[in-house]
Scaffold this motif. Structure first.
Motif, short mmCIF file in Angstrom:
data_model
loop_
_atom_site.label_atom_id
_atom_site.label_comp_id
_atom_site.label_asym_id
_atom_site.label_seq_id
_atom_site.Cartn_x
_atom_site.Cartn_y
_atom_site.Cartn_z
N TRP A 221 -63.26 -24.25 -14.59
CA TRP A 221 -64.16 -24.13 -13.31
C TRP A 221 -64.83 -25.23 -12.72
O TRP A 221 -64.63 -26.46 -13.45
CB TRP A 221 -65.35 -23.45 -14.61
N PHE B 157 -63.24 -14.72 -8.93
CA PHE B 157 -63.55 -14.03 -10.47
C PHE B 157 -65.26 -13.62 -9.78
O PHE B 157 -66.06 -13.91 -9.44
CB PHE B 157 -63.95 -15.56 -11.48
N PRO C 49 -67.31 -11.43 -12.48
CA PRO C 49 -67.30 -10.34 -13.83
C PRO C 49 -67.89 -9.27 -13.47
O PRO C 49 -68.77 -9.07 -12.52
CB PRO C 49 -68.30 -11.58 -14.60
N ASN D 59 -61.44 -4.95 -14.14
CA ASN D 59 -61.44 -6.51 -15.78
C ASN D 59 -62.69 -6.76 -16.55
O ASN D 59 -63.14 -7.43 -15.31
CB ASN D 59 -60.41 -7.88 -15.69
N GLU D 60 -62.87 -6.94 -17.66
CA GLU D 60 -63.94 -7.20 -18.17
C GLU D 60 -64.63 -8.56 -17.39
O GLU D 60 -65.68 -9.00 -17.54
CB GLU D 60 -64.13 -7.55 -19.38
N ASP D 61 -63.88 -9.98 -17.01
CA ASP D 61 -62.83 -10.46 -16.52
C ASP D 61 -63.50 -11.08 -15.17
O ASP D 61 -63.77 -11.90 -14.58
CB ASP D 61 -62.49 -12.11 -17.06
N GLN E 161 -56.98 -16.92 -21.80
CA GLN E 161 -57.68 -16.75 -20.30
C GLN E 161 -57.32 -16.94 -19.18
O GLN E 161 -55.82 -16.10 -19.31
CB GLN E 161 -58.08 -18.40 -19.12
N PHE F 195 -61.48 -11.03 -13.03
CA PHE F 195 -60.55 -11.96 -12.35
C PHE F 195 -59.54 -10.99 -11.02
O PHE F 195 -58.69 -9.45 -12.05
CB PHE F 195 -59.43 -11.97 -13.46
N ASN G 134 -53.52 -11.00 -21.06
CA ASN G 134 -54.29 -11.84 -19.94
C ASN G 134 -53.22 -12.07 -18.60
O ASN G 134 -53.31 -13.18 -18.53
CB ASN G 134 -54.78 -13.17 -21.14
#
Length: 440
Positions: free
Chosen positions: A195, A342, A344, A349-351, A243, A353, A292
């Protein structure tokens, strides 16, 4: 590292007739004015030579999410430098144009950077080191880091696989790594992408690179594969990684056939088929057990560039990037662009992505609306393309030589027999000798 300074090492600052009682320590990386203290000099020297450069190196070569919250990768595959000077020039210019237009954060070379098999075909001075410099020059001029995985043709020239890895890693912008020696292959490694936040420099995503070999897959003839030893290594090393992950290697897995025949795809299949591993070593079984691993990208088949979701994993070809050898049929060389973002809560997807991908051709055209292939329409390919096993193949030159020799010997024998017959037929016939008895 603990560094101390003895009193003898301290420089007394005296100038213009007056003295200063304060003890000052010289700049560690400035001129050394120590008198006789070897230990202090050695400590400072170590700091200047080894410790401080590491901070600059780490800062320079760390992959990070860009300021837009995205990370853009350009996948160059099958550039095949080393066929002709004209092809090499056109390929390098194509790479330069694509990089200028896309301005990626990272470049991945997924094999067959070189046409090593052309070393013996061309009369020119074929050198892997010179060709490699041509291949990576577009990234060097634009200060773009890269990494690569070996293909099946790279090491067929004057450099071995280990020499090619050493050559590539000698460039400061290369993030290629030599993989563990206890498993098959040379280019097995992974890279984190961090990040880019003031309060968060943790891992945002991972990039995995695997060596798919060249020929033979665990004793089965055909093209190479990611072997079971590599799959087990990947399983153990990545088990604690949660990740989002992208993966790159050269030769497509057998699941590429399943993707084309059983799932909706976008893009073309115009090669002789899918030239995949002759044996399924279980890599995708491991991939599908994890949530992932979001994308797998390959090369190798020059006239294939289709892509689709194999279950929940985006599986696809890059676009052949070079002008050397054949393909891409009906298209221009180019590159696959992979941009991840990204968001969220926005995506499924929860992340958050998300992968967006397209083809950028030489000339600048973006191809993002390719033909769709449904599994129930059109011709389908149900097995990997075939190769002739050299262990079982007949050397037709030797066989032809034996056939010619046999024919000549046979003709000599026939002629010899016929000659003897002719001679015997021309000899005068001898009359029987009459035995006369004399009587006295």
């Amino acid at each position: 590292i603990e560094v101390s300074f003895s009193p003898e090492a301290v420089v007394s600052t005296q100038s213009t007739g007056h003295s200063n009682n304060h003890q000052s320590i010289p700049d560690p990386c400035g001129p050394l004015h120590f008198k006789q203290d070897f230990k202090a000099m050695l400590s400072i020297l170590l700091i200047c030579m080894f410790i401080l450069p590491l901070f600059a190196l780490e800062e320079k070569l760390t992959l990070k999410i860009n300021n837009s919250g995205k990370f853009k990768i350009v996948q160059f595959t099958d550039t095949h430098f080393g066929t002709t000077l004209q092809n090499d020039y056109k390929t390098q210019k194509a790479l330069e144009l694509i990089l200028e237009l896309e301005k990626p954060d990272f470049v991945v070379l997924t094999g067959d950077v070189l046409s090593g098999d052309y070393k013996t075909k061309e009369k020119t001075n074929w050198k892997a080191s010179s060709l490699w410099k041509i291949a990576v020059q577009p990234m060097i001029e634009r200060d773009i880091p890269w990494s690569f995985v070996l293909g099946n043709h790279d090491a067929e020239g004057d450099f071995s696989k280990s020499q090619l890895v050493a050559l590539d890693t000698s460039y400061s912008l290369s993030l290629t790594k030599r993989g563990p020696i206890q498993i098959n292959g040379y280019t097995n490694y992974h890279l984190p992408v961090l990040w880019n936040l003031d309060n968060d420099r943790s891992v945002a995503m991972n990039l995995w690179f695997l060596d798919s070999g060249d020929y033979y897959c665990e004793g089965v003839f055909g093209y190479g594969c990611v072997t079971q030893s590599q799959v087990e290594w990947f399983k153990n090393v990545s088990k604690n990684q949660t990740q989002p992950t992208l993966m790159f290697f050269h030769i497509p897995p057998p699941e590429m056939i399943h993707l084309y025949t059983q799932f909706k795809t976008q893009g073309i299949l115009m090669d002789e088929g899918v030239c995949c591993w002759p044996k399924n070593t279980g890599l995708f079984n491991e991939i599908l057990q994890r949530s992932n691993i979001r994308g797998v990208f390959v090369g190798h088949d020059h006239s294939n560039d289709f892509i689709g979701f194999y279950h929940n994993v985006l599986l696809g070809y890059g676009r052949k990037s070079g002008y050397g050898t054949y393909g891409p049929k009906g298209s221009l060389p180019g590159a696959r662009v992979i941009e991840v973002s990204f968001s969220p809560g926005v995506n499924d997807n929860e992340d958050g992505f998300y992968i967006n991908t397209w083809i950028r051709e030489d000339g600048g055209t973006i191809i993002d609306d390719q033909p769709i292939h449904y599994p129930w329409l059109g011709a389908t390919k149900f097995e990997c393309c075939k190769m002739d096993d050299p262990r079982k193949a007949v050397d037709w030159g030797i066989l032809l030589g034996f056939q010619i020799l046999f024919a000549i010997l046979s003709q000599i024998i026939v002629c010899s027999i016929q000659l003897r017959r002719d001679r015997s037929s021309k000899e005068p016939k001898r009359l029987p000798v009459l035995q006369v008895q004399n009587y006295v």
